[in-house]
Design a protein around this motif. Structure first.
Motif, PDB file in Angstrom:
ATOM      1  N   UNK A  80      -4.701  14.349   8.196  1.00  0.00           N
ATOM      2  CA  UNK A  80      -4.047  13.453   9.151  1.00  0.00           C
ATOM      3  C   UNK A  80      -3.145  12.491   8.390  1.00  0.00           C
ATOM      4  N   UNK A  81      -1.818  12.755   8.400  1.00  0.00           N
ATOM      5  CA  UNK A  81      -0.845  11.971   7.639  1.00  0.00           C
ATOM      6  C   UNK A  81      -0.025  11.100   8.586  1.00  0.00           C
ATOM      7  N   UNK A  82       0.054   9.804   8.262  1.00  0.00           N
ATOM      8  CA  UNK A  82       0.844   8.862   9.058  1.00  0.00           C
ATOM      9  C   UNK A  82       1.952   8.288   8.188  1.00  0.00           C
ATOM     10  N   UNK A  83       3.227   8.649   8.438  1.00  0.00           N
ATOM     11  CA  UNK A  83       4.336   8.100   7.640  1.00  0.00           C
ATOM     12  C   UNK A  83       4.654   6.664   8.062  1.00  0.00           C
ATOM     13  N   UNK A  84       4.938   5.805   7.073  1.00  0.00           N
ATOM     14  CA  UNK A  84       5.266   4.399   7.338  1.00  0.00           C
ATOM     15  C   UNK A  84       6.484   4.031   6.483  1.00  0.00           C
ATOM     16  N   UNK A  85       7.514   3.438   7.117  1.00  0.00           N
ATOM     17  CA  UNK A  85       8.701   2.987   6.383  1.00  0.00           C
ATOM     18  C   UNK A  85       8.839   1.481   6.560  1.00  0.00           C
ATOM     19  N   UNK A  86       8.912   0.753   5.429  1.00  0.00           N
ATOM     20  CA  UNK A  86       9.108  -0.691   5.443  1.00  0.00           C
ATOM     21  C   UNK A  86      10.516  -1.006   4.945  1.00  0.00           C
ATOM     22  N   UNK A  87      11.027  -2.193   5.279  1.00  0.00           N
ATOM     23  CA  UNK A  87      12.404  -2.549   4.955  1.00  0.00           C
ATOM     24  C   UNK A  87      12.575  -3.208   3.591  1.00  0.00           C
ATOM     25  N   UNK A  88      11.535  -3.819   3.051  1.00  0.00           N
ATOM     26  CA  UNK A  88      11.706  -4.579   1.817  1.00  0.00           C
ATOM     27  C   UNK A  88      10.729  -4.119   0.745  1.00  0.00           C
ATOM     28  N   UNK A  89      11.177  -4.195  -0.510  1.00  0.00           N
ATOM     29  CA  UNK A  89      10.344  -3.799  -1.635  1.00  0.00           C
ATOM     30  C   UNK A  89       9.565  -5.020  -2.121  1.00  0.00           C
ATOM     31  N   UNK A  90       8.569  -5.426  -1.355  1.00  0.00           N
ATOM     32  CA  UNK A  90       7.728  -6.555  -1.717  1.00  0.00           C
ATOM     33  C   UNK A  90       6.296  -6.043  -1.805  1.00  0.00           C
ATOM     34  N   UNK A  91       5.666  -6.260  -2.944  1.00  0.00           N
ATOM     35  CA  UNK A  91       4.367  -5.634  -3.162  1.00  0.00           C
ATOM     36  C   UNK A  91       3.270  -6.213  -2.279  1.00  0.00           C
ATOM     37  N   UNK A  92       3.481  -7.430  -1.797  1.00  0.00           N
ATOM     38  CA  UNK A  92       2.477  -7.991  -0.895  1.00  0.00           C
ATOM     39  C   UNK A  92       2.476  -7.250   0.438  1.00  0.00           C
ATOM     40  N   UNK A  93       3.576  -6.532   0.743  1.00  0.00           N
ATOM     41  CA  UNK A  93       3.614  -5.751   1.982  1.00  0.00           C
ATOM     42  C   UNK A  93       2.585  -4.626   1.961  1.00  0.00           C
ATOM     43  N   UNK A  94       2.281  -4.133   0.789  1.00  0.00           N
ATOM     44  CA  UNK A  94       1.242  -3.116   0.687  1.00  0.00           C
ATOM     45  C   UNK A  94      -0.086  -3.717   1.110  1.00  0.00           C
ATOM     46  N   UNK A  95      -0.347  -4.949   0.656  1.00  0.00           N
ATOM     47  CA  UNK A  95      -1.567  -5.626   1.066  1.00  0.00           C
ATOM     48  C   UNK A  95      -1.600  -5.879   2.569  1.00  0.00           C
ATOM     49  N   UNK A  96      -0.435  -6.161   3.143  1.00  0.00           N
ATOM     50  CA  UNK A  96      -0.372  -6.376   4.586  1.00  0.00           C
ATOM     51  C   UNK A  96      -0.753  -5.103   5.345  1.00  0.00           C
ATOM     52  N   UNK A  97      -0.277  -3.957   4.855  1.00  0.00           N
ATOM     53  CA  UNK A  97      -0.635  -2.686   5.476  1.00  0.00           C
ATOM     54  C   UNK A  97      -2.112  -2.396   5.263  1.00  0.00           C
ATOM     55  N   UNK A  98      -2.614  -2.732   4.075  1.00  0.00           N
ATOM     56  CA  UNK A  98      -4.041  -2.557   3.782  1.00  0.00           C
ATOM     57  C   UNK A  98      -4.884  -3.317   4.808  1.00  0.00           C
ATOM     58  N   UNK A  99      -4.513  -4.580   5.046  1.00  0.00           N
ATOM     59  CA  UNK A  99      -5.277  -5.408   5.978  1.00  0.00           C
ATOM     60  C   UNK A  99      -5.124  -4.925   7.410  1.00  0.00           C
ATOM     61  N   UNK A 100      -3.906  -4.547   7.785  1.00  0.00           N
ATOM     62  CA  UNK A 100      -3.655  -4.114   9.158  1.00  0.00           C
ATOM     63  C   UNK A 100      -4.429  -2.845   9.501  1.00  0.00           C
ATOM     64  N   UNK A 101      -4.552  -1.938   8.532  1.00  0.00           N
ATOM     65  CA  UNK A 101      -5.217  -0.660   8.771  1.00  0.00           C
ATOM     66  C   UNK A 101      -6.653  -0.636   8.266  1.00  0.00           C
TER      67      UNK A 101
END
Length: 277
Positions: A80-101
């Motif tokens: 089960x693969x879910x593609x995600x595209x973000x607009x900015x190269x900010x490493x804290x955004x990875x943490x945001x996705x971690x928390x959201x999911x």
């Protein structure tokens, strides 16, 4: 392990990470979130609303097309693969996705970094390790066999690292891997006598395990640096994976003190999994 995040840049090393994540996902029945960050320029970000919208849509569509091609891999069948595209190269955004999911693991590819580039820039994997609040698995090569039968877990055996060890052990048990604990004794300010090391390890195991049954499975290595000791022992032990705990130092503390986990991540040819203390 229900959710795995794989940051990608469509490179060969990204595919190594994706294949590794797919193999783990099949074992744990996990969802795999494949994350690409567009790295839009300041010119686009500061443009007028209309031009920003048009250019952003163009790059978004282009990224979606590349993502679709990139994810057309036979090893992703039944994953089960879910593609995600973000607009900015900010490493804290990875943490945001971690928390959201509520993700459990980050898997990413890296070719490492060395010399001046390592000091002043560092690899993307290094930055993710520094910011991530969950375990990070770094993959350097094509995963011909994604079986982590023998894992070494390097630790300073401090009480602060007990929680990270317990998290690591939970994952390793599910992978049905043999785990070898490693302590590296160095000739600098961290030097300890044999008695002091035995006491340190015993206290750690009593807290982490409730007993000393694993005392015999702890290897004590002497080397000029912790990084060298870990890498040398991993080679001698025929390890498939190196696991280390990290404080995730940032800013000036990171620059002047460095990070053993990041050094190991950069210089190891084996996959490396880091756990935040």
């Amino acid at each position: 392990m229900k959710k795995i995040i794989v940051p990608i840049d469509f490179s060969e090393h990204s595919e190594y990470a994706l294949e590794t994540a797919a193999s783990i996902a099949k074992k744990f029945n996990s969802e795999v979130y494949v994350l690409h960050m567009l790295q839009l320029s300041n010119a686009i970000i500061t443009a007028s609303a209309n031009s920003l919208n048009e250019e952003a849509v163009f790059y978004l569509k282009l990224a979606e097309q590349k993502m679709e091609t990139f994810l057309d891999r036979p090893y992703l069948k039944n994953v089960n693969v879910i593609p995600v595209v973000k607009h900015f190269m900010v490493f804290k955004e990875i943490n945001e996705l971690v928390k959201a999911q509520d993700a459990d693991l980050i898997v990413m590819g890296s070719h490492g970094a060395s010399g001046a580039k390592e000091v002043f820039i560092g690899s993307n994997a290094e930055k993710v390790v520094r910011h991530a609040e969950i375990p990070v698995l770094i993959v350097k090569h094509n995963p011909i066999l994604v079986e982590f039968d023998t894992i070494i877990f390097a630790s300073d055996f401090s009480q602060d690292s007990v929680e990270s060890y317990i998290k690591a052990k939970s994952i390793f048990n599910k992978l049905e891997a043999k785990v070898q604990l490693v302590y590296v004794n160095t000739p600098n300010s961290g030097f300890k006598s044999s008695v002091e090391i035995d006491q340190l390890i015993s206290k750690f195991l009593k807290i982490a395990e409730g007993n000393l049954d694993m005392f015999k499975d702890v290897a004590v290595v002497s080397d000029y640096s912790v990084e060298q000791g870990i890498l040398s022992y991993a080679n001698r032990a025929g390890a498939d994976l190196i696991a280390v705990a990290t404080h995730g130092r940032k800013g000036l503390a990171h620059f002047f003190e460095g990070s053993i986990s990041e050094d190991v991540t950069n210089h190891s040819t084996l996959p490396v999994m880091t756990f935040k203390i």
